[in-house]
Design an enzyme around this catalytic site. Structure first.
Site, short mmCIF file in Angstrom:
data_model
loop_
_atom_site.label_atom_id
_atom_site.label_comp_id
_atom_site.label_asym_id
_atom_site.label_seq_id
_atom_site.Cartn_x
_atom_site.Cartn_y
_atom_site.Cartn_z
N ASP A 9 44.91 -22.54 7.93
CA ASP A 9 45.49 -21.35 7.30
C ASP A 9 46.77 -21.82 6.61
OD1 ASP A 9 46.81 -21.86 9.74
OD2 ASP A 9 47.42 -19.77 9.99
N HIS A 241 53.02 -28.79 15.28
CA HIS A 241 51.91 -28.11 15.96
C HIS A 241 50.55 -28.59 15.46
CE1 HIS A 241 54.92 -25.39 17.57
NE2 HIS A 241 55.35 -25.15 16.34
#
Length: 307
Positions: A9, A241
């Site tokens: 995303d 992340h």
């Protein structure tokens, strides 16, 4: 080489993860699939195409889900974290390429069936595309080689609120379906990703490289650093992340994991919380420790901006 479908995303840490993945010879990135999350799906698709173009890589991109499985989308996007464009406000061009006509979900199903036990899925956004693929073709559960997911916070606090991590709370029902599907999952959550910080001085080195791609990534990640510093004064870096999920796909020995059942709370005050459960759940590998120094070194050596 591991054959990989990379589900993104694309915000700032996704962009770093894409650069890391496409410059890792252990991975054969067959395609990138996009999802809403950090930004709307059309923006995630544009950003993915733009990052690939900046990196000089031609890899097909497939647009996917634009909303959660069966709930209304959460209001707004994380523009304070990723910028108005999702890339730290550095996107000053429209990509020359376009997404493929095939949908992300159909691409995932098609490739897994065509290459049984060969495809690794790295998913670093909401799990909607993967959930839709499992719903549409449940037989793929037995055919996927491996799934590495960035998401969740099983033993630590969330980052959207004290309970929930961003990817999971964006579509808790999708996460619940995926975690209980029987897919061979390694969950790379905040338990480990907040231990992997990228210091500013490393990003400054990208800028000093004198390359266009170095400037692009340095400017982008500086925005991310500013957000981290404002939210956590003195933190000294930004979380890697999504790149850590790529690192674990390349080298699972970077982490230690517990093989446990994980449930997802889908209502009430703790909506989006990932919790350890013992009854009636398929088990997954939840990362609990990471060799942060070795990972950071590996990541930096693969980032194109410093070469």
């Amino acid at each position: 080489m591991k054959k990989v479908i990379f589900d993104v995303d694309t915000g700032i840490d996704d962009a770093m993860a894409i650069a890391y993945a496409v410059n890792s010879p252990e991975l054969d990135i067959m395609g990138l699939t996009t999802c809403y999350g950090n930004v709307a799906v059309d923006e995630a698709t544009r950003n993915t195409l733009a990052v690939l173009e900046k990196l000089g890589k031609k890899i097909p991109v497939f647009a996917g889900a634009d909303k959660p499985l069966n709930r209304q989308p959460r209001e707004g996007y994380a523009k304070h974290v990723h910028g108005e464009d999702g890339l730290g406000n550095v996107l000053d061009f429209e990509p020359q390429t376009s997404a493929e006509s095939e949908s992300a979900v159909d691409f995932i199903i098609e490739q897994v069936k065509k290459l049984p036990q060969e495809v690794t899925i790295i998913a670093v956004g909401p799990l909607t595309n993967l959930a839709l693929a499992v719903q549409k073709a449940p037989e793929i559960v037995e055919l996927v080689n491996d799934v590495v997911i960035m998401g969740g916070a099983v033993f630590v606090p969330g980052n959207v609120n004290p309970h929930a991590e961003a990817n999971i709370i964006t579509d808790p029902e999708a996460a619940k379906l995926v975690f209980s599907s029987g897919l061979p999952i390694t969950l790379v959550g905040l338990d480990v990703t907040m231990q992997t910080l990228l210091p500013r001085e490393n990003v400054d080195a990208w800028r000093k490289s004198g390359s266009e791609v170095g400037d692009f990534f340095a400017d982008m990640v500086s925005f991310y650093h500013d957000f981290y510093e404002s939210a956590n004064p003195g933190i000294g870096g930004c979380g890697l992340h999504d790149p850590l999920a790529v690192g674990v796909a390349i080298d699972p020995s970077l982490v230690k994991a517990k093989y446990i059942g994980v449930g997802v709370i889908t209502e009430g005050e703790e909506d989006g919380r990932t919790v350890q459960v013992s009854e009636g759940k398929e088990k997954i590998n939840v990362c609990t420790e990471v060799d942060a120094a070795r990972f950071l070194n590996h990541f930096l050596n693969r980032m194109p901006a410093v070469h």
